[in-house]
Design a protein around this motif. Structure first.
Motif, short mmCIF file in Angstrom:
data_model
loop_
_atom_site.label_atom_id
_atom_site.label_comp_id
_atom_site.label_asym_id
_atom_site.label_seq_id
_atom_site.Cartn_x
_atom_site.Cartn_y
_atom_site.Cartn_z
N ALA A 56 41.88 32.61 22.68
CA ALA A 56 40.40 32.17 22.86
C ALA A 56 40.22 32.48 24.24
N PHE A 57 38.82 32.66 24.60
CA PHE A 57 38.23 32.59 25.72
C PHE A 57 36.74 31.97 25.79
N CYS A 58 36.38 31.44 27.02
CA CYS A 58 35.32 30.55 27.15
C CYS A 58 34.51 31.29 28.32
N THR A 59 33.36 31.56 28.22
CA THR A 59 32.53 31.84 29.37
C THR A 59 31.63 30.96 29.40
N ASP A 60 31.34 30.40 30.74
CA ASP A 60 30.25 29.28 31.33
C ASP A 60 29.79 29.70 32.56
N ALA A 61 28.88 29.21 32.95
CA ALA A 61 28.01 29.20 34.33
C ALA A 61 27.93 28.25 34.87
N VAL A 62 28.25 28.28 36.56
CA VAL A 62 28.29 26.99 37.39
C VAL A 62 27.36 27.54 38.40
N CYS A 63 26.85 26.62 39.07
CA CYS A 63 26.01 26.56 40.42
C CYS A 63 26.51 25.66 41.56
N ALA A 64 26.03 26.30 42.82
CA ALA A 64 26.29 25.41 43.94
C ALA A 64 25.19 25.80 45.07
N GLY A 65 24.64 24.79 45.77
CA GLY A 65 23.78 25.00 46.84
C GLY A 65 22.49 25.13 46.36
N GLU A 66 21.53 25.34 47.15
CA GLU A 66 20.24 25.37 47.04
C GLU A 66 19.56 26.22 47.97
N GLY A 67 18.15 26.61 47.64
CA GLY A 67 17.08 27.56 48.48
C GLY A 67 18.15 28.94 48.69
N ALA A 68 17.97 29.18 49.89
CA ALA A 68 18.73 30.67 50.33
C ALA A 68 20.12 30.65 50.06
N TYR A 85 32.39 35.99 38.29
CA TYR A 85 31.30 36.91 39.02
C TYR A 85 30.29 35.65 39.79
N ALA A 86 30.25 35.83 41.03
CA ALA A 86 29.51 34.84 41.90
C ALA A 86 28.46 35.54 42.77
N CYS A 87 27.09 35.24 42.76
CA CYS A 87 26.13 35.83 43.35
C CYS A 87 25.12 35.00 44.04
N THR A 88 24.23 35.46 44.72
CA THR A 88 22.99 34.71 45.22
C THR A 88 22.00 35.29 44.09
N PRO A 89 21.24 34.29 43.30
CA PRO A 89 20.74 34.86 42.22
C PRO A 89 19.28 35.73 42.64
N ALA A 90 18.71 35.72 43.73
CA ALA A 90 17.59 36.35 43.98
C ALA A 90 17.97 37.76 44.59
N PHE A 91 19.66 38.10 44.73
CA PHE A 91 19.58 39.25 45.04
C PHE A 91 21.03 39.78 44.63
N ALA A 92 21.20 39.37 43.19
CA ALA A 92 22.54 39.75 42.54
C ALA A 92 23.09 41.28 42.94
N HIS A 93 24.35 41.34 43.09
CA HIS A 93 24.84 42.74 43.27
C HIS A 93 26.39 42.52 43.26
N VAL A 94 27.21 43.67 43.36
CA VAL A 94 28.65 43.19 43.89
C VAL A 94 29.06 43.72 45.20
N GLY A 95 29.33 42.95 45.83
CA GLY A 95 29.61 43.40 47.33
C GLY A 95 31.19 43.61 47.63
N GLN A 165 32.73 27.09 49.14
CA GLN A 165 33.93 26.16 48.94
C GLN A 165 33.22 25.15 47.82
N GLN A 166 32.00 24.89 47.77
CA GLN A 166 31.36 23.70 46.75
C GLN A 166 31.36 24.55 45.36
N LEU A 167 31.18 25.69 45.34
CA LEU A 167 31.27 26.74 44.03
C LEU A 167 32.64 26.74 43.65
N ILE A 168 33.58 26.77 44.37
CA ILE A 168 35.00 26.95 43.99
C ILE A 168 35.17 25.55 43.50
N GLY A 169 34.96 24.48 43.99
CA GLY A 169 34.90 23.24 43.45
C GLY A 169 34.59 22.96 41.67
N ALA A 170 33.14 23.62 41.92
CA ALA A 170 32.78 23.56 40.48
C ALA A 170 33.34 24.39 39.46
#
Length: 191
Positions: A56-68, A85-95, A165-170
């Protein structure tokens, strides 16, 4: 067709927020699947069921921070590994992409391999996510990141690392919930 007890999956919240192939099989059997499963999909899932192994697998979304400094991540948790996969939503890309393999010795971190796109600074967040999850859950983890702050100052970069680091916690919290919820090999599949 009822699944043998050894192959049943108890999946509470994970089923509602993600996907379990055993659930897809049951929906297909009941004629409730949105898309028909291919014969190969059907046979592959049945092989797992017949062997008493429920993958089995589960895919979900998490968020952290605000604004820029807002970050969003999609995490897929399996019984044998985690993908992020983690990104800034306004400029999603793979770096950058990192793969971390936990070391077998207790109390040790993970060995991490990195691939970075030239002129990007995403390797540190990708490394930190993959290493943290691989170490905490003792399973391989890959993480791709694409963070962007326009005209970032050194203070902006430090702030982004703090939000990471907040995102890692989430991500750790959500991954732990999924791994606790998807219990392989116990009775009862409720749809």
């Amino acid at each position: 067709m009822d699944l043998p007890k050894s192959a049943k999956v108890k999946a509470g919240r994970a089923v509602s927020s993600g996907f379990c192939c055993i659930v897809a099989l049951r929906l297909h059997e009941k004629g409730l699947a949105r898309q028909p499963l291919s014969r190969a999909d059907d046979q592959a899932m049945l092989r797992y069921v017949e062997k008493g192994i429920a993958m089995a697998f589960c895919t979900d979304a998490v968020c952290a921070g605000e604004g820029a400094f807002a970050l969003e991540a999609v995490v897929t948790v399996t019984p044998r590994g985690i993908v992020v996969y983690a990104c800034t939503p306004a400029f999603a890309h793979v770096g950058a992409t990192a793969q971390a393999i936990p070391r077998p010795e207790p109390g040790r971190t993970a060995t991490v391999s990195l691939l970075a796109v030239p002129c990007h600074r995403d390797e540190i967040p990708a490394h930190d996510i993959a290493a943290a999850l691989a170490t905490k859950f003792a399973m391989p983890c890959s993480a791709s990141t694409g963070y962007h702050v326009e005209n970032a100052s050194p203070a902006d970069l430090q702030k982004m690392l703090e939000v990471n680091q907040q995102l890692i916690g989430a991500l750790e919290e959500r991954s732990d919930e999924v791994l606790q919820t998807v219990v392989v090999g116990v009775a009862g599949l409720e749809i």
